[in-house]
Design an enzyme around this catalytic site. Structure first.
Site, PDB file in Angstrom:
ATOM      1  N   TYR A   5       0.802  -1.234   0.000  1.00  0.00           N
ATOM      2  CA  TYR A   5       0.000   0.000   0.000  1.00  0.00           C
ATOM      3  C   TYR A   5       0.828   1.273   0.000  1.00  0.00           C
ATOM      4  O   TYR A   5       0.783   2.064  -0.923  1.00  0.00           O
ATOM      5  CB  TYR A   5      -0.950  -0.004   1.202  1.00  0.00           C
ATOM      6  CG  TYR A   5      -1.894  -1.163   1.209  1.00  0.00           C
ATOM      7  CD1 TYR A   5      -2.933  -1.240   0.288  1.00  0.00           C
ATOM      8  CD2 TYR A   5      -1.744  -2.213   2.110  1.00  0.00           C
ATOM      9  CE1 TYR A   5      -3.795  -2.314   0.268  1.00  0.00           C
ATOM     10  CE2 TYR A   5      -2.604  -3.295   2.102  1.00  0.00           C
ATOM     11  CZ  TYR A   5      -3.634  -3.342   1.172  1.00  0.00           C
ATOM     12  OH  TYR A   5      -4.475  -4.409   1.152  1.00  0.00           O
ATOM     13  N   PRO A  53     -11.239  -0.055  -3.111  1.00  0.00           N
ATOM     14  CA  PRO A  53     -12.483  -0.708  -3.549  1.00  0.00           C
ATOM     15  C   PRO A  53     -13.704   0.177  -3.267  1.00  0.00           C
ATOM     16  O   PRO A  53     -13.677   1.045  -2.388  1.00  0.00           O
ATOM     17  CB  PRO A  53     -12.552  -1.976  -2.677  1.00  0.00           C
ATOM     18  CG  PRO A  53     -11.211  -2.071  -2.001  1.00  0.00           C
ATOM     19  CD  PRO A  53     -10.705  -0.672  -1.901  1.00  0.00           C
TER      20      PRO A  53
END
Length: 626
Positions: free
Chosen positions: A107, A120
């Site tokens: 990340y 998402p």
């Protein structure tokens, strides 16, 4: 490449059980400490399973070469053994040998935009309001539900989840509210204001590209009621009627390095810095969107999914976001709603548990009207836009609009059966759907591909995910047999059952910390840390093929009739997320328009045929004793 696969989020073994407990001070800490640490799998076991995983996706010649590299790597006293010992030392010294590495690699050091490539979205059922009043009433009730969930987190009365009788790590629940990602020149960071004296008391509300600080607690510490919140949201709406403001939120859609430069630029001004800090510290963001463009019913949900993932572009709602914020709930004037979340602090299941709670809460009957209390005007966050910042915004708009045009997304409800059918055949619904994906892909491309399905490691302290490799020798045997005239229905059905059984076994192995992907990543990162030259095993083309996930998939079950969605993790791949309900299955399939070989609607067509053909096959062939 490994950075790309981080976002798939799954509960691989059916729905989780929950056990509520009354508040005990420090109960969360005690629960966490009682969880076992993540194991480091045996080196020989991982290398054997790695070779097995390569079999269906590379040629025999390539496999032969990789066997030689593996033999060299695994020699007694060799590089593999040294790296393994380094990992085992790390495991003894840390709470979780993987979690910090994973957060950074997957990340915080990932430099593509979080929009489409990492964050998402969730598409919630359409609401039946058609005006501003309905929009604001629903948003108020939704905020009240979020605060109700936050109370359980703050009081440590959140039900502990169990899987297969084992308690799960609850840490991610404590990271999703009052947190935000901060861009950095080479690596981002995360801030969290959930605890301590500086605990957040406000949310951010965005309307017409303008940001507001809305305090959501009364002076006595009680959360505002839906009625009070509605009044405050109306004030915000009335104050932000003009849309001639620069869409400052667009900056968060950019490449992370570009955004980091623009961020430093933005924060040079004191007013801007205060406004940005207010957004970062807020509990969450609520985006009051303009209505979506009218589209036919068959593509409506797909358009909503795009709105959740990227906001529709600079001319629509993308400026109505702060994409670095962990949680952004989106409520549009036409009844479309959902959320988008920044993936670094959490996988899908804690987000979906919050969604289930909030959606259920919005359906509760209104309580007695709360007495009228004078509430201060929500504070409008001001930004001073210099020519340099305006230029950064224009650049971000251009880049975002290219991404928006490139995303091909299809939300599709498979109505013919749900998870009830595979269960009636004593087959795991997840394994059944994964095998249908294998069959669809094979029929489309005439080959198998590396497939990622996310497995939860939450049985372990600070556990995140590992990979269920759905492509196996068994899945390839089945998909090759399916359209072969030389095989009987009975043989095909037996191969289908064997493949689903193999998938189930890999899933169980993964959730117990014995899959191969995170272990291989750990060995690779250990090599970087030890400053030895990179072992040839990780420079091998077979390793690149194994990590190139043309199918990145995730099962995210929810009680709500919703579906999570995310972008593909490779340019020529698909992102597939699904929520199996009892009588139907919600699918989200994404691809990139810039790749001539992929098409989300075409994949949906092949997947539907695969699911129906597999049902017909099982119904035609008597159950075997497998």
């Amino acid at each position: 490449m490994l950075a790309l696969v981080a976002r798939a989020a799954a509960r691989p073994c059916g729905l989780l059980k929950q056990t509520p407990l009354n508040k005990v001070v420090g109960r969360f800490q005690l629960h966490q400490e009682a969880l076992p640490p993540l194991p480091v799998p045996p080196l020989q076991q991982t290398l054997d399973r790695y070779l097995l995983a390569l079999q269906p996706i590379i040629s025999p010649e390539e496999l032969s070469h990789t066997r030689e590299l593996v033999a060299e790597f695994r020699k007694p006293g060799g590089v593999g053994e040294r790296l393994q010992k380094g990992l085992e030392r790390r495991a003894r010294k840390t709470e979780n040998w993987l979690s910090d590495w994973w957060l950074k690699t997957a990340y915080l050091e990932y430099r593509l935009p979080v929009v489409v490539h990492s964050s998402p979205g969730v598409v919630l059922p359409k609401q039946d309001f058609l005006d501003r009043q309905g929009q604001l009433r629903f948003a108020a009730k939704l905020i009240e539900g979020i605060l109700d969930f936050k109370t359980m987190i703050d009081n440590e009365t959140l039900p502990v989840e169990y899987m297969g009788g084992k308690p799960l790590c609850m840490n991610q629940y404590y990271q999703i509210l009052s947190s935000c990602r901060i861009p950095g020149p080479k690596r981002d960071s995360i801030v969290n204001y959930a605890k301590g004296k500086k605990q957040s008391r406000h949310i951010t509300v965005v309307h017409n590209f303008q940001f507001f600080e809305l305090d959501v607690y009364n002076s006595d510490g009680s959360p505002l009621t839906a009625d009070q919140l509605f009044i405050q949201l109306e004030k915000i709406w009335n104050t932000s009627l003009q849309t001639n403001k620069e869409p400052i939120g667009i900056l968060t859609t950019n490449h992370r390095n570009s955004w980091a430069k623009a961020y430093n630029n933005l924060l040079k001004d004191k007013t801007n810095k205060e406004s940005v800090r207010t957004i970062e510290k807020s509990i969450c963001t609520v985006c009051l969107d303009a209505p979506m463009p009218r589209v036919s019913e068959d593509v409506y949900k797909s358009h909503v999914a795009a709105q959740m993932l990227h906001g529709g572009g600079s001319r629509l709602n993308s400026g109505n976001r702060w994409f670095d914020k962990t949680l952004q709930f989106i409520v549009a004037e036409d009844g479309s709603c959902g959320l988008v979340y920044e993936h670094a602090p959490s996988e899908g299941p804690p987000i979906v548990a919050l969604v289930d709670h909030v959606v259920k809460f919005t359906k509760k009957a209104e309580m007695d009207k709360s007495p009228t209390v004078h509430l201060p005007m929500p504070k409008k966050l001001r930004f001073n836009i210099t020519p340099e910042i305006k230029n950064d915004i224009e650049q971000a708009k251009q880049n975002l609009n290219i991404m928006v045009e490139d995303l091909d997304i299809k939300i599709w409800v498979f109505h013919q059966f749900g998870k009830g059918f595979p269960k009636s055949e004593k087959i795991s619904p997840d394994a059944f759907i994964q095998l249908a994906l294998q069959l669809a892909y094979y029929r489309m491309y005439g080959r198998a591909c590396a497939t990622y399905e996310s497995a939860s490691l939450r049985m372990f302290r600070l556990g995140r995910t590992d990979t269920i490799r759905s492509t196996s020798v068994h899945s390839l045997n089945f998909v090759q047999s399916m359209d072969s005239p030389d095989k009987s229905d009975q043989e095909k059905a037996d191969l289908l059952r064997r493949a689903t059984q193999a998938h189930r076994e890999y899933t169980d192995m993964a959730i117990r910390g014995n899959a191969i992907d995170r272990h291989l990543l750990g060995l690779k990162l250990q090599a970087i840390e030890d400053l030895v030259s990179m072992p040839e095993l990780f420079m091998d083309t077979a390793y690149a093929v194994a990590m190139h996930f043309n199918l990145s998939t995730s099962q995210v079950p929810a009680k709500t009739d919703c579906v999570m969605c995310f972008g593909p993790v490779v340019p020529d791949g698909y992102g597939v997320c699904y929520n199996p309900m009892e009588e139907h299955i919600n699918f989200a399939i994404s691809a990139f328009n810039s790749c001539a070989d992929t098409n989300a609607a075409r994949m949906a067509h092949y997947l539907e045929k695969a699911l129906l053909d597999m049902r017909s096959l099982l119904q035609a062939a008597p159950k075997s004793k497998l």
